[in-house]
Design a protein around this motif. Structure first.
Motif, PDB file in Angstrom:
ATOM      1  N   ILE A 160       0.846  -1.197   0.000  1.00  0.00           N
ATOM      2  CA  ILE A 160       0.000   0.000   0.000  1.00  0.00           C
ATOM      3  C   ILE A 160       0.879   1.244   0.000  1.00  0.00           C
ATOM      4  CG2 ILE A 160      -1.567   1.399   1.419  1.00  0.00           C
ATOM      5  CD1 ILE A 160      -3.098  -0.711   0.023  1.00  0.00           C
ATOM      6  N   PHE A 161       1.904   1.237   0.854  1.00  0.00           N
ATOM      7  CA  PHE A 161       2.813   2.390   0.913  1.00  0.00           C
ATOM      8  C   PHE A 161       3.571   2.554  -0.397  1.00  0.00           C
ATOM      9  CE2 PHE A 161       2.962   1.432   5.691  1.00  0.00           C
ATOM     10  CZ  PHE A 161       1.848   2.209   5.905  1.00  0.00           C
ATOM     11  N   MET A 162       3.883   1.438  -1.069  1.00  0.00           N
ATOM     12  CA  MET A 162       4.547   1.513  -2.366  1.00  0.00           C
ATOM     13  C   MET A 162       3.623   2.162  -3.395  1.00  0.00           C
ATOM     14  SD  MET A 162       6.395  -1.559  -4.514  1.00  0.00           S
ATOM     15  CE  MET A 162       7.470  -1.905  -3.110  1.00  0.00           C
ATOM     16  N   LEU A 163       2.339   1.823  -3.340  1.00  0.00           N
ATOM     17  CA  LEU A 163       1.361   2.460  -4.233  1.00  0.00           C
ATOM     18  C   LEU A 163       1.347   3.968  -4.028  1.00  0.00           C
ATOM     19  CD1 LEU A 163      -1.940   0.334  -4.215  1.00  0.00           C
ATOM     20  CD2 LEU A 163      -0.458   0.815  -6.159  1.00  0.00           C
ATOM     21  N   MET A 164       1.407   4.387  -2.768  1.00  0.00           N
ATOM     22  CA  MET A 164       1.307   5.804  -2.446  1.00  0.00           C
ATOM     23  C   MET A 164       2.541   6.584  -2.891  1.00  0.00           C
ATOM     24  SD  MET A 164      -0.453   5.312   1.337  1.00  0.00           S
ATOM     25  CE  MET A 164      -0.552   7.052   1.732  1.00  0.00           C
ATOM     26  N   ARG A 165       3.639   5.852  -3.169  1.00  0.00           N
ATOM     27  CA  ARG A 165       4.845   6.536  -3.632  1.00  0.00           C
ATOM     28  C   ARG A 165       4.885   6.701  -5.147  1.00  0.00           C
ATOM     29  NH1 ARG A 165       7.345   3.393   0.538  1.00  0.00           N
ATOM     30  NH2 ARG A 165       8.008   1.822  -0.966  1.00  0.00           N
ATOM     31  N   LEU A 166       3.973   6.020  -5.843  1.00  0.00           N
ATOM     32  CA  LEU A 166       3.957   6.129  -7.305  1.00  0.00           C
ATOM     33  C   LEU A 166       3.498   7.530  -7.722  1.00  0.00           C
ATOM     34  CD1 LEU A 166       2.353   2.693  -8.306  1.00  0.00           C
ATOM     35  CD2 LEU A 166       4.773   3.335  -8.426  1.00  0.00           C
ATOM     36  N   GLU A 167       4.182   8.103  -8.682  1.00  0.00           N
ATOM     37  CA  GLU A 167       3.825   9.439  -9.164  1.00  0.00           C
ATOM     38  C   GLU A 167       2.980   9.319 -10.420  1.00  0.00           C
ATOM     39  OE1 GLU A 167       7.270  11.870  -9.612  1.00  0.00           O
ATOM     40  OE2 GLU A 167       7.912  11.624  -7.526  1.00  0.00           O
ATOM     41  N   ILE A 168       1.664   9.372 -10.248  1.00  0.00           N
ATOM     42  CA  ILE A 168       0.708   9.259 -11.345  1.00  0.00           C
ATOM     43  C   ILE A 168      -0.229  10.461 -11.263  1.00  0.00           C
ATOM     44  CG2 ILE A 168      -1.158   7.872 -12.335  1.00  0.00           C
ATOM     45  CD1 ILE A 168       0.240   5.394 -11.214  1.00  0.00           C
ATOM     46  N   GLU A 169      -0.371  11.182 -12.375  1.00  0.00           N
ATOM     47  CA  GLU A 169      -1.080  12.463 -12.358  1.00  0.00           C
ATOM     48  C   GLU A 169      -2.588  12.341 -12.509  1.00  0.00           C
ATOM     49  OE1 GLU A 169       0.384  15.205 -11.567  1.00  0.00           O
ATOM     50  OE2 GLU A 169       2.321  14.177 -11.442  1.00  0.00           O
ATOM     51  N   ASP A 170      -3.074  11.173 -12.909  1.00  0.00           N
ATOM     52  CA  ASP A 170      -4.513  11.004 -13.116  1.00  0.00           C
ATOM     53  C   ASP A 170      -5.282  11.464 -11.871  1.00  0.00           C
ATOM     54  OD1 ASP A 170      -7.160   9.481 -13.000  1.00  0.00           O
ATOM     55  OD2 ASP A 170      -6.478   8.985 -15.021  1.00  0.00           O
ATOM     56  N   ALA A 171      -6.337  12.283 -12.082  1.00  0.00           N
ATOM     57  CA  ALA A 171      -7.086  12.872 -10.964  1.00  0.00           C
ATOM     58  C   ALA A 171      -7.723  11.795 -10.093  1.00  0.00           C
ATOM     59  CB  ALA A 171      -8.154  13.828 -11.494  1.00  0.00           C
ATOM     60  N   ARG A 172      -8.227  10.730 -10.719  1.00  0.00           N
ATOM     61  CA  ARG A 172      -8.843   9.662  -9.919  1.00  0.00           C
ATOM     62  C   ARG A 172      -7.804   8.947  -9.068  1.00  0.00           C
ATOM     63  NH1 ARG A 172     -11.599   6.829 -14.873  1.00  0.00           N
ATOM     64  NH2 ARG A 172      -9.577   7.531 -15.622  1.00  0.00           N
ATOM     65  N   TRP A 173      -6.624   8.752  -9.646  1.00  0.00           N
ATOM     66  CA  TRP A 173      -5.536   8.131  -8.882  1.00  0.00           C
ATOM     67  C   TRP A 173      -5.177   9.005  -7.683  1.00  0.00           C
ATOM     68  CZ3 TRP A 173      -3.082   3.415  -9.497  1.00  0.00           C
ATOM     69  CH2 TRP A 173      -1.954   3.207  -8.711  1.00  0.00           C
ATOM     70  N   GLN A 174      -5.113  10.311  -7.906  1.00  0.00           N
ATOM     71  CA  GLN A 174      -4.797  11.225  -6.818  1.00  0.00           C
ATOM     72  C   GLN A 174      -5.865  11.172  -5.724  1.00  0.00           C
ATOM     73  OE1 GLN A 174      -1.994  13.020  -6.428  1.00  0.00           O
ATOM     74  NE2 GLN A 174      -1.195  12.058  -8.298  1.00  0.00           N
ATOM     75  N   ARG A 175      -7.137  11.064  -6.139  1.00  0.00           N
ATOM     76  CA  ARG A 175      -8.209  10.937  -5.150  1.00  0.00           C
ATOM     77  C   ARG A 175      -8.084   9.616  -4.387  1.00  0.00           C
ATOM     78  NH1 ARG A 175     -11.588  12.651  -9.349  1.00  0.00           N
ATOM     79  NH2 ARG A 175     -12.713  10.664  -9.340  1.00  0.00           N
ATOM     80  N   ALA A 176      -7.683   8.583  -5.125  1.00  0.00           N
ATOM     81  CA  ALA A 176      -7.495   7.275  -4.482  1.00  0.00           C
ATOM     82  C   ALA A 176      -6.396   7.348  -3.427  1.00  0.00           C
ATOM     83  CB  ALA A 176      -7.154   6.215  -5.530  1.00  0.00           C
ATOM     84  N   MET A 177      -5.310   8.050  -3.745  1.00  0.00           N
ATOM     85  CA  MET A 177      -4.214   8.180  -2.788  1.00  0.00           C
ATOM     86  C   MET A 177      -4.646   8.992  -1.566  1.00  0.00           C
ATOM     87  SD  MET A 177      -1.901   6.305  -4.117  1.00  0.00           S
ATOM     88  CE  MET A 177      -3.271   5.334  -4.822  1.00  0.00           C
ATOM     89  N   THR A 178      -5.489  10.008  -1.806  1.00  0.00           N
ATOM     90  CA  THR A 178      -6.019  10.781  -0.687  1.00  0.00           C
ATOM     91  C   THR A 178      -6.898   9.907   0.200  1.00  0.00           C
ATOM     92  OG1 THR A 178      -5.976  12.836  -1.973  1.00  0.00           O
ATOM     93  CG2 THR A 178      -7.452  12.764  -0.061  1.00  0.00           C
ATOM     94  N   ALA A 179      -7.697   9.039  -0.445  1.00  0.00           N
ATOM     95  CA  ALA A 179      -8.562   8.126   0.318  1.00  0.00           C
ATOM     96  C   ALA A 179      -7.716   7.151   1.134  1.00  0.00           C
ATOM     97  CB  ALA A 179      -9.486   7.361  -0.628  1.00  0.00           C
TER      98      ALA A 179
END
Length: 212
Positions: free
Chosen positions: A156-175
């Motif tokens: 999960i922490f590895m996912l949060m380190r990925l730099e992906i600009e997609d707005a939904r991805w960013q919302r997912a990381m915020t969640a």
């Protein structure tokens, strides 16, 4: 009634040993190899219990000494020694001995993690062939539960380190960040030594599996 140290109970002048079902077995009916095994295990476990108690006392005394030192330093300098979350390093003047205190948080995840998973799935489905397979692999490993039903926190922490600009991805990381709950913490103390100030640190281990 406390368990006899040697496992032998005297009842009406007769010697017995209890089996795993709690039944009394006359001592003469216990096989010699079983008596020897019983004696050996009791001796080893006795030493282990003494060592465990000694280590527990050592740990408590260590934290008490370090807390006293920290209090004295805070009083002297009107400031607390230690880094983020109480992580602290204490070192000898010659730089050849040190004690480290590390505080680790226990983290769990709330219901927001399901929202994050849904948003991530949307991204992966839309990206389809364009999504890198390693991202799909990380996502799969992250949300697969282990035998205790826990998700893979490191993935999960590895996912949060990925730099992906997609707005939904960013919302997912915020969640995911909102889902994180600190449910407790534990302090660890580690010891190190070296022969010279420029030498590599060698851990002083109190782990039976790693002891020399």
């Amino acid at each position: 009634m406390s368990e006899p140290a040697d496992g032998v109970e005297m009842i009406n002048g007769q010697s017995y040993m209890r089996d795993a079902k709690g039944n009394l077995v006359p001592l003469e009916n216990v096989k010699p190899q079983h008596k020897l095994e019983d004696e050996t295990v009791r001796k080893i476990v006795g030493f282990a219990e003494e060592l465990s108690a000694q280590i527990s006392r050592f740990r408590n005394h260590t934290f008490a000494d370090l807390l006293s030192l920290t209090a004295l330093l805070a009083q002297e300098y009107d400031s607390q020694k230690g880094g983020k979350k109480g992580n602290t390093t204490f070192q000898t003047v010659d730089g050849c001995r040190k004690v480290q205190v590390q505080v680790s948080d226990f983290i769990d995840f709330g219901p927001e993690i399901q929202i994050a998973k849904s948003l991530i799935d949307e991204c992966l489905n839309e990206w389809a062939a364009d999504s890198r397979p390693e991202i799909r692999s990380i996502v799969t490993r992250a949300f697969n539960t282990d035998k205790e039903g826990q998700i893979n926190k490191s993935e999960i922490f590895m996912l949060m380190r990925l730099e992906i600009e997609d707005a939904r991805w960013q919302r997912a990381m915020t969640a995911l960040k909102d889902a994180m709950r600190i449910t407790g913490s534990k302090s660890y103390v580690r010891f190190y030594r070296r022969d010279q100030p420029d030498a590599d640190w060698q851990a002083i281990t109190i782990d039976l599996a790693k002891a020399a």
